[in-house]
Enzyme design. Sequence first.
Site, PDB file in Angstrom:
ATOM      1  N   GLU A  83     -74.417  15.134  10.715  1.00 43.15           N
ATOM      2  CA  GLU A  83     -75.546  14.650  11.356  1.00 43.15           C
ATOM      3  C   GLU A  83     -76.862  15.306  11.182  1.00 43.15           C
ATOM      4  O   GLU A  83     -77.804  14.890  11.183  1.00 43.15           O
ATOM      5  CB  GLU A  83     -75.092  14.783  12.822  1.00 43.15           C
ATOM      6  N   ASP A  84     -76.826  16.796  11.169  1.00 43.11           N
ATOM      7  CA  ASP A  84     -77.998  17.591  11.221  1.00 43.11           C
ATOM      8  C   ASP A  84     -78.661  17.925   9.889  1.00 43.11           C
ATOM      9  O   ASP A  84     -79.727  18.525   9.879  1.00 43.11           O
ATOM     10  CB  ASP A  84     -77.749  18.800  12.283  1.00 43.11           C
TER      11      ASP A  84
END
Length: 733
Positions: A83-84
């Site tokens: 996600e990051d």
Amino acid sequence: MATQGKQITVDILMETVKEYISHPQNLELIEKAIAYATEKHAGQMRKSGEPYINHLLSVAHILATLRVGPSTIAAGLLHDVCEDCGISKEELTKAFDAEIATIVESVTKIGNIKFTDEKEYMAVNHRKIFIAMAKDIRVILVKLVDRLHNMRTLQYQPEEKQRKISAETLDVYAPIAHRLGISEIKNELEDLSFYYLHREQYYEVARLVEVRKAERDNQVNRMIQEISEMLSEHNITHRIFGRSKHLYSIYKKMTTKQKRFDEILDLLAIRIICEEEVNCYEILGYIHAKYRPIPGRLKDYIAMPKMNMYQSLHTTIVADEGNIFEVQIRTENMDSIAERGIAAHWHYKEGGKYSQEKEQREIENKLSWFKDFSALTGDVNDDAQEYMEVLQKDIFEANVYVMSPKGRVIDLPNGSTPIDFAYRIHTEVGHATIGAIVNGVLVPINTKLKTGDVVMIRTTKQPSGPSEDWLKFVKTSHARNKIKGFLQKKELEDRQDFIKKGQSMFIEELKKRNLDEKEIVGSKRLESVFKEFNVKNEDDFYYAISVKSLTLHAIMEKLTDTRKSLLDTINLSKLFNKPPQKKTISKSGIRIAGVETMMVSLAGCCTPVYGDEIIGYITKGQGVKVHRKDCPNIINETKRLIHVEWDSEFETGKYEVQLFIMANDRNFLLTDLVTIVSQCKAGLNAVNSTVNDDKVTATTTMKIVVEDFDHLKLVIANLRKVNGVIDVDRVTL
Ligand code: MN
């Protein structure tokens, strides 16, 4: 409120890990995950200003206290890299392995579900979706622990976000922790949410607890000492301690059970932990011998564990000073399950191999005895039932939950396709679908969707509409009905085109033969031709011409042939000694040649509709009743019959008809029948359905309102197509 504990360092994490993991390969894996996460998240900060890696170390540490396996700890460390940091599943698989990559991917997917934005779903559905999406119990653990740490550090978020996240935690995460029996996490999640959602009440409950604490501690400590001495005298090894309720449970009891704070806290609680199961009963015996037990409060959750595998003996006793104590007695093992629930069941054992299927089968087995038990006693509370449903149905079979690209969750029955998905989004989307992209890949539109799939529908601005083939693979009746409705409408429109075409062909032919159109169209002469060819009316006639099931040549031959009998008809009407165009008109839209002012009404027994073959029956004093020609009530009648015709000028367009439908009974049969009636644009005045004595078939009667005979035929034809329908008939009373 102390929401943040000490910062977990790599050393602290590894120390905890080494308490139960010693294999160098496993330790290496965890260290590699720490290094990887540190590198990928380098430079990223949390809202608190700390480096991002702190969050990951904390998550991994909590997981280690739950004694999960090395892969799960690694996944905990890596859970935010997709996600990051934009790391793909493939990259992660290369760097680690497919197992870890899959856990991280699932955790990421669940993180993208927008639980609180979706108003149409209730909390209970959110929990089901969550569990069904996770599939693997390890994913649930990582996600729960991730949320726990985020809740612990929520003070750095803006207030609006604090409330939103807390509400979701209370609705979705805490109940899942409860179902999995992880009361440690459940209690902390609840108290943290409580703090952010109802701060005033939180402080009030905390204050009340604090005020009474010294006094209560005193009473509990005296009791603990007494019991402990007694057990030591009998040489029973044990641990004994008092326990306090967490704040949210007190608050909940005060609000939902309308109890005063005193009433809740009056119950003092003690827990005794021993070595063996037999010790539990032994201890219970000694306690009941010394103190007075309150009848009806003894609960043996050892012989009959709770649905979340909780085991313990509970009893309530009255001490000498009159204080009431709730005593829980259980083994170390039972206690660990009570605190850590399902997680405690598969404490990582070095050397063993983790198998997802095996673990899930184990849970299933552990739960299935409960199912058998509850079936025997019939004593299942709702909670237990719900628990069984969630775990067994949603993890192991049931629906699929898929998402729109924006994260909206759509639940569909197993086996559903992108077409089902499209119609669920919107009917127009369904009609305009030309393709589907699932998880970024173009797939055939009959692909079976899986839970967690992200589905994007490709549509066109000029849709040609659904194809009949779609009916072969769509799963939801919603999509099926919409497709059928569209096709029926299209068929009807196409038919109108054919009729128009046939009509002009016919008129063209008349001109060619120098026949007068006005004299023939709508005449008795033409009607008798219809009969010869077995067509019911003009529309069918033109349609037949258009699709060439009738040739113009054959028609023209008949038209000339019937000239003679036509004359007979005309002569007959002359018997009335009045010109045939002079007609009696009633509101029923019936014309009776040559008869003025006669009362005419439609018979209630066979309820003729415009376009039916009809005949008049001259009643005594009630004028002419118009029956269908095949109505059994007049079929043997020879006298009193009179020729009648429908008058198109006065067609009412509203004819009530009774239908009788015989079908194999099934769920939603009636719904489907009613849907068809409304899709065919017929009115519905009454409906009644009963299951027949054979318990297999059902009889449905309907009073519907149609425009004319063709309309009625359309309704009946479509009702006959409904799954399970055996026969549809008009009712004659
Ligand atoms: Mn996280």
